[in-house]
Design a protein around this motif. Sequence first.
Motif, PDB file in Angstrom:
ATOM      1  N   TRP A 128      48.593 123.528 144.313  1.00  0.00           N
ATOM      2  CA  TRP A 128      47.808 124.032 145.438  1.00  0.00           C
ATOM      3  C   TRP A 128      48.744 124.257 146.619  1.00  0.00           C
ATOM      4  N   GLY A 129      48.337 125.116 147.535  1.00  0.00           N
ATOM      5  CA  GLY A 129      49.139 125.381 148.722  1.00  0.00           C
ATOM      6  C   GLY A 129      49.938 126.659 148.592  1.00  0.00           C
ATOM      7  N   LYS A 130      50.220 127.291 149.729  1.00  0.00           N
ATOM      8  CA  LYS A 130      50.949 128.549 149.762  1.00  0.00           C
ATOM      9  C   LYS A 130      52.392 128.397 150.216  1.00  0.00           C
ATOM     10  N   ALA A 131      52.711 127.329 150.921  1.00  0.00           N
ATOM     11  CA  ALA A 131      54.042 127.191 151.509  1.00  0.00           C
ATOM     12  C   ALA A 131      55.106 127.097 150.429  1.00  0.00           C
ATOM     13  N   ASP A 132      56.270 127.664 150.708  1.00  0.00           N
ATOM     14  CA  ASP A 132      57.391 127.605 149.779  1.00  0.00           C
ATOM     15  C   ASP A 132      58.100 126.262 149.904  1.00  0.00           C
TER      16      ASP A 132
ATOM     17  N   PHE B  31      43.607 139.274 153.323  1.00  0.00           N
ATOM     18  CA  PHE B  31      43.759 137.873 153.714  1.00  0.00           C
ATOM     19  C   PHE B  31      43.282 136.989 152.565  1.00  0.00           C
ATOM     20  N   ASP B  32      44.205 136.271 151.991  1.00  0.00           N
ATOM     21  CA  ASP B  32      43.921 135.370 150.876  1.00  0.00           C
ATOM     22  C   ASP B  32      43.833 133.944 151.423  1.00  0.00           C
TER      23      ASP B  32
ATOM     24  N   THR C 181      42.532 113.939 150.788  1.00  0.00           N
ATOM     25  CA  THR C 181      43.201 115.022 151.499  1.00  0.00           C
ATOM     26  C   THR C 181      42.332 116.270 151.460  1.00  0.00           C
ATOM     27  N   ALA C 182      42.028 116.810 152.633  1.00  0.00           N
ATOM     28  CA  ALA C 182      41.301 118.072 152.763  1.00  0.00           C
ATOM     29  C   ALA C 182      42.267 119.121 153.288  1.00  0.00           C
ATOM     30  N   GLY C 183      42.193 120.325 152.764  1.00  0.00           N
ATOM     31  CA  GLY C 183      43.182 121.320 153.140  1.00  0.00           C
ATOM     32  C   GLY C 183      42.640 122.718 153.273  1.00  0.00           C
ATOM     33  N   PHE C 184      43.400 123.529 153.998  1.00  0.00           N
ATOM     34  CA  PHE C 184      43.145 124.962 154.145  1.00  0.00           C
ATOM     35  C   PHE C 184      44.478 125.678 153.986  1.00  0.00           C
ATOM     36  N   GLU C 185      44.479 126.761 153.231  1.00  0.00           N
ATOM     37  CA  GLU C 185      45.694 127.528 153.010  1.00  0.00           C
ATOM     38  C   GLU C 185      45.383 129.013 153.125  1.00  0.00           C
ATOM     39  N   PHE C 186      46.387 129.787 153.515  1.00  0.00           N
ATOM     40  CA  PHE C 186      46.166 131.224 153.652  1.00  0.00           C
ATOM     41  C   PHE C 186      47.460 131.973 153.384  1.00  0.00           C
ATOM     42  N   GLU C 187      47.308 133.262 153.119  1.00  0.00           N
ATOM     43  CA  GLU C 187      48.459 134.145 153.014  1.00  0.00           C
ATOM     44  C   GLU C 187      48.003 135.574 153.250  1.00  0.00           C
TER      45      GLU C 187
ATOM     46  N   ASP D 140      49.763 126.347 155.431  1.00  0.00           N
ATOM     47  CA  ASP D 140      48.986 125.256 154.846  1.00  0.00           C
ATOM     48  C   ASP D 140      48.647 124.259 155.940  1.00  0.00           C
ATOM     49  N   LEU D 141      47.421 123.747 155.902  1.00  0.00           N
ATOM     50  CA  LEU D 141      46.971 122.700 156.825  1.00  0.00           C
ATOM     51  C   LEU D 141      46.340 121.597 156.004  1.00  0.00           C
TER      52      LEU D 141
END
Length: 715
Positions: free
Chosen positions: A395-399, A501-502, A558-564, A575-576
């Motif tokens: 999960w997550g978008k960050a490299d 927006f993903d 852990t709750a999260g939000f991700e975008f790209e 990622d948050l």
Amino acid sequence: MKTLVKKNGCQAIRVVVISLILAWLAFPVSAALFTLGWVVTGATAASQPVAIAPHAAHAANSPSGAAATSWYIIQVGSFQQQSTAEKEIATLNKKGVDAYYRYEDTGGKGMWYRVYYGSFPTYKAAEAAAEQMIRDGLVKACLLRKVLPEKNILYSTDNGDTIPSSREGEKDQRLAASSYEEAEKGSMADGIDSQMSTVVLASASQSTVESSGTDSILQRLKTDRVEGSDVDAPDDPFQAAEVDPFADVAEDPFKDTGEDPFGDVAEDPFKAGAPTDDQGSDPWDTAAPDAAPWDEGPGQKRFTTGGRVWNKFSVDTENDDEFEDLYQNHVQGQVDLTYAPTSSLFFKVGVGGDYYTYGRDRDRNDDANFRLFDAYLNMSGKYANLKVGNQIVRWGKADGFSPLDILNPEDFRDGIGGRREDRKLQIPMVNLELFAGIFTLQGIYIPVFIQSEYDIRETDWALLNHYEEQVGPVSVVEDNPANTLENGEGGARLSSTIGRFDYALSYFYGYEDVGTLDSLTVPPGFDPTFSSRVIKDLVGYAHATNQPIRLRHDRQQTAGFEFETTVAAFGLRGDLAYTDRVSLVTDQLQRIRKPVFQYVVGADYHGPGAFYLNIQFGQNFISDFDDSIILARELTSNINGTISKKFFDDDLKLEFRWYYDFHGDGTLYNPKLIIDYWQNVTLELGVEIFDGTDYTPLGFYRDNSQYYGLIELSF
């Protein structure tokens, strides 16, 4: 095992690089592997011609916009409705793009109208045209395909009345018109392999990791290269790979075992602007070929095999003290077997082991184990995909680092400087994905807790380093959760796309993968003091007071939000994460738990001449911070990134990775040279330079800077 085949004629690079590696790699296992690569390559160099691009192709029922000698075409969309495809073509025509569609069977996803542009004799020509289209703003992303012309594919210039109303009817028509043997025979006549090669070009990002989870499709493209190809599979999605994505995976390689190149952009960069219906998700986000190979005709094998052998050898840059290890060597091998009885069902089993040695002079230690890698059953359907067994889900978008990439534990036994995806461990999971229009709902259940792999003592990368040898022995007790169903882990992730927006929302209920320090008793009148070596002081205190060091794995949510998304030629992502309880320790050696907010935002850019730049900025904030907390700050900020450039027809790549903490608590600099000269061998030479303080893992391992060499052989 596939024969070692040269990508092109850079003979001088091979001689210099291999000679250099053999000159300084003294460890027998590494030398043996490198020598094997030398011998095999030398033998094949004398007998194998340099691969060249084919000069002609079979005639095909191609439209006016596609020449009969079509080898590479550019896919710019995929739609279930013919009217939608025609509207997309009309829009592209207004922009000067001579687009057309092909009505194709995608296997388990049914018939789709795929929109294409152009016809190119070589990959380089197609790549240049695709990159120019992106630079001109004509498309945001596109897919390069190397295909065999098929007489039974219907084009937008053909008579529409000939398209069967039944999708199954069209599939039968295609199979009857062109058998697997005919395609294979025609392929051999022109001196090429009948497999299809795909690669994504996008203005968004270089995708290195998967979005919803599984094996890396980029790794699949690297390891399943085809002998005689004029192209090669790279580490990024901007090169083609002569590989059939279905060679040893199921009907959907990006959900089953691969990393969707659009996973870091959007599950479908086209479907957001097109109407959808209740017939399932667009197969564009699977980048599926015309049909699974086991559906192409008689004679196709349902069993496929593959694997790799990987070896990393490293030497410390300095002899900091008499206790540290001066060299480490890690050998790992695995073999994969895939059985696909149908296009919607397949089994995969990967087994192997590793052997890790470390020490100095004649004082050598070792560690070995045998384990399952990927080992799962996958069932795919129009509305759902179920995978059960050993697997990796990201999960997550960050490299590189993502605060949401927390489902799989990691292997820290030989360092923390390499790529995070290479340290991930496959664990048992139930992974269910449900598709509804532009939404995907994923549910994860992990029945038993499996912690990360790490050493506690007596290695350079151990939690306690070599401190016991310096201050005295201590007892270490690790409290692991019992392997019961009530101690299982689980979570859910909802992803979708709005325009370009993903985004995704996620929740995970699990355990801390790495053990954290439990409270120690402070006797009356005893005031603990700490130097810059905080962990060493803790070991000394436990030894002096005769107390065991206890490590615990506590629950956390852990709750999260991700975008790209994309802006012009740049890919943007973030990622948050909010974690309700993170374990910390005070200066009185008491364990406390605090909420922590983390975020990472980044951008990357693909420039001309295979230039790549990525920069990410992140911050961690501890809520309700207590000034007595040690080994952590209330607010920390960091920046990290990658810059790379390829040379000599992409045979050689220079790359520089870095991580910098603004408090100076942790830094990492990693310049490296990657040689991708042969189709099934990758060589890497580099140095990892660590610095900082005990407040971060990077700083804690500040004495572990090392030179390293890595070789990977795929088959």
